[in-house]
Design a protein around this motif. Structure first.
Motif, PDB file in Angstrom:
ATOM      1  N   ILE A  17      66.062  29.213  86.435  1.00  0.00           N
ATOM      2  CA  ILE A  17      65.404  28.378  87.437  1.00  0.00           C
ATOM      3  C   ILE A  17      65.628  26.917  87.068  1.00  0.00           C
ATOM      4  N   LYS A  18      66.280  26.179  87.963  1.00  0.00           N
ATOM      5  CA  LYS A  18      66.590  24.770  87.717  1.00  0.00           C
ATOM      6  C   LYS A  18      66.035  23.941  88.873  1.00  0.00           C
ATOM      7  N   ARG A  19      65.206  22.944  88.527  1.00  0.00           N
ATOM      8  CA  ARG A  19      64.545  22.146  89.568  1.00  0.00           C
ATOM      9  C   ARG A  19      65.192  20.779  89.789  1.00  0.00           C
ATOM     10  N   ASP A  20      66.038  20.350  88.868  1.00  0.00           N
ATOM     11  CA  ASP A  20      66.749  19.069  89.014  1.00  0.00           C
ATOM     12  C   ASP A  20      65.753  17.951  89.324  1.00  0.00           C
ATOM     13  N   LEU A  21      64.796  17.755  88.429  1.00  0.00           N
ATOM     14  CA  LEU A  21      63.659  16.881  88.691  1.00  0.00           C
ATOM     15  C   LEU A  21      64.039  15.410  88.839  1.00  0.00           C
ATOM     16  N   LEU A  22      65.166  15.003  88.305  1.00  0.00           N
ATOM     17  CA  LEU A  22      65.565  13.601  88.427  1.00  0.00           C
ATOM     18  C   LEU A  22      66.147  13.286  89.808  1.00  0.00           C
ATOM     19  N   LYS A  23      66.332  14.327  90.618  1.00  0.00           N
ATOM     20  CA  LYS A  23      66.843  14.143  91.983  1.00  0.00           C
ATOM     21  C   LYS A  23      65.859  14.788  92.955  1.00  0.00           C
ATOM     22  N   TYR A 215      45.735  22.007  88.094  1.00  0.00           N
ATOM     23  CA  TYR A 215      45.422  21.910  89.524  1.00  0.00           C
ATOM     24  C   TYR A 215      45.913  20.587  90.093  1.00  0.00           C
ATOM     25  N   SER A 216      45.736  19.509  89.352  1.00  0.00           N
ATOM     26  CA  SER A 216      46.190  18.204  89.835  1.00  0.00           C
ATOM     27  C   SER A 216      47.713  18.119  89.891  1.00  0.00           C
ATOM     28  N   MET A 217      48.400  18.977  89.131  1.00  0.00           N
ATOM     29  CA  MET A 217      49.862  18.990  89.114  1.00  0.00           C
ATOM     30  C   MET A 217      50.460  19.909  90.172  1.00  0.00           C
ATOM     31  N   GLN A 218      49.639  20.682  90.889  1.00  0.00           N
ATOM     32  CA  GLN A 218      50.173  21.613  91.875  1.00  0.00           C
ATOM     33  C   GLN A 218      50.928  20.863  92.962  1.00  0.00           C
ATOM     34  N   GLY A 219      52.148  21.293  93.233  1.00  0.00           N
ATOM     35  CA  GLY A 219      52.998  20.655  94.220  1.00  0.00           C
ATOM     36  C   GLY A 219      53.843  19.524  93.653  1.00  0.00           C
ATOM     37  N   VAL A 220      53.533  19.113  92.418  1.00  0.00           N
ATOM     38  CA  VAL A 220      54.316  18.082  91.749  1.00  0.00           C
ATOM     39  C   VAL A 220      55.523  18.744  91.078  1.00  0.00           C
ATOM     40  N   ALA A 221      56.582  18.020  90.901  1.00  0.00           N
ATOM     41  CA  ALA A 221      57.803  18.546  90.271  1.00  0.00           C
ATOM     42  C   ALA A 221      58.334  19.775  91.011  1.00  0.00           C
ATOM     43  N   LYS A 222      58.191  19.734  92.353  1.00  0.00           N
ATOM     44  CA  LYS A 222      58.741  20.779  93.240  1.00  0.00           C
ATOM     45  C   LYS A 222      58.165  22.161  92.940  1.00  0.00           C
ATOM     46  N   THR A 223      56.967  22.239  92.371  1.00  0.00           N
ATOM     47  CA  THR A 223      56.463  23.519  91.869  1.00  0.00           C
ATOM     48  C   THR A 223      54.978  23.704  92.136  1.00  0.00           C
ATOM     49  N   TYR A 224      54.629  24.941  92.501  1.00  0.00           N
ATOM     50  CA  TYR A 224      53.243  25.391  92.489  1.00  0.00           C
ATOM     51  C   TYR A 224      53.121  26.488  91.429  1.00  0.00           C
ATOM     52  N   TRP A 225      52.209  26.280  90.477  1.00  0.00           N
ATOM     53  CA  TRP A 225      51.968  27.259  89.414  1.00  0.00           C
ATOM     54  C   TRP A 225      50.747  28.086  89.811  1.00  0.00           C
ATOM     55  N   LEU A 226      50.976  29.323  90.252  1.00  0.00           N
ATOM     56  CA  LEU A 226      49.914  30.146  90.824  1.00  0.00           C
ATOM     57  C   LEU A 226      49.723  31.421  90.008  1.00  0.00           C
TER      58      LEU A 226
END
Length: 290
Positions: A17-23, A215-226
């Motif tokens: 899984i690669k999110r390419d966070l710098l782009k 919870y505050s990070m949900q949706g950040v960095a192209k990701t939801y941790w559920l």
């Protein structure tokens, strides 16, 4: 609406899984295997990760420092559910008692902590004479301690999809039988047992407010941790958490039963795709979250 593409029996590649966070505008890519097929890579707008968060570093190639810090705090405990038969337990499963649930007095780690007797399934059976079919519960905060580690310590195992109650854990079955018989349930026969892992934050992690940070990070960095790593092992809690995210980030209107009663739409302002600031030390975590 877009058609769903559901894939079963999929194995995600190591760091697949690669999110390419710098782009921020680039897609999330997932590389995976399926039996009898070539390795494949697919692109997605967002990652919704529900596997154990403690294993995320195996699959996600670019975890942020905050994600690494939070997920490394998670530790596994193990719950065991036992399907068994025995005579009635006085004060619980007799006709006079009339209860369907029992909270045992055992306080030892891994002791018999609860029981269920589904009377409605066997309405014609006499509770005072028939051998009853019941479910017992044990919970192990330390599944790798020497006296119970066999059969419990492999936290990589997942629930079986075929005959989950067919396998018996000898040590746990013996301890349960002794506890039930001590409570008055005669002639215990264990039919099968099912174990699963629960993931919990340490006391230090809770003090550092890791669940709230996540919870505050949900949706950040192209990701939801559920899933259970975000809230608890309770199905109700997991569903409530999902509803909370749907309302907060997607404008969903949800009724009391957890059903979406209004069509969801993207939020007016999409969550940031930028990774959060890196944690520097424990003092920084405490100061920023207190």
């Amino acid at each position: 609406q877009d058609a769903l593409d559901v894939r079963f029996n999929v194995e995600i590649a190591h760091h697949g899984i690669k999110r390419d966070l710098l782009k921020p505008d680039s897609p999330v890519t997932v590389t995976f295997f399926q039996p009898g097929r070539e390795k494949a890579t697919m692109e997605f707008d967002m990652l919704m990760y529900t596997a154990p968060h403690a294993f995320a570093a195996r699959f996600v190639s670019d975890l942020t420092p905050w994600e690494q810090r939070i997920f490394s705090d998670l530790a596994a405990s193990v719950s065991v559910t036992t399907l068994y038969r025995s005579g009635p337990v006085p004060g619980y499963s007799t006709s006079q008692a009339g209860a369907t649930e029992y909270v045992a007095k055992e306080t030892r780690d891994g002791g018999w902590c609860g029981d269920r007797y589904p009377r409605a399934i066997f309405p014609s059976a006499s509770p005072d004479t028939a051998r009853q079919v019941r479910l017992a519960y044990q919970h192990f905060e330390e599944p790798c301690r020497p006296d119970v580690r066999e059969g419990l310590c492999n936290i990589d195992t997942v629930l079986s999809t075929s005959s989950p109650f067919s396998k018996t854990l000898p040590t746990q079955a013996k301890e349960l039988s002794k506890a039930v018989e001590a409570a008055g349930g005669k002639t215990v026969e264990v039919v099968g047992q099912l174990k699963w892992n629960n993931w919990r934050f340490s006391k230090q992690g809770l003090k550092a407010r890791f669940p709230w940070l996540l919870y505050s990070m949900q949706g950040v960095a192209k990701t939801y941790w559920l899933g259970v790593g975000a809230i608890s092992e309770s199905m109700r809690d997991v569903m409530n958490y999902n509803c909370l995210i749907l309302r907060r980030d997607f404008g969903a209107v949800i009724d009391a039963d957890g059903m979406v009663v209004a069509q969801t739409s993207p939020p007016p302002t999409s969550p940031s795709t930028a990774p959060p600031t890196s944690p520097q030390n424990n003092n920084t975590v405490s100061n920023t979250t207190s």
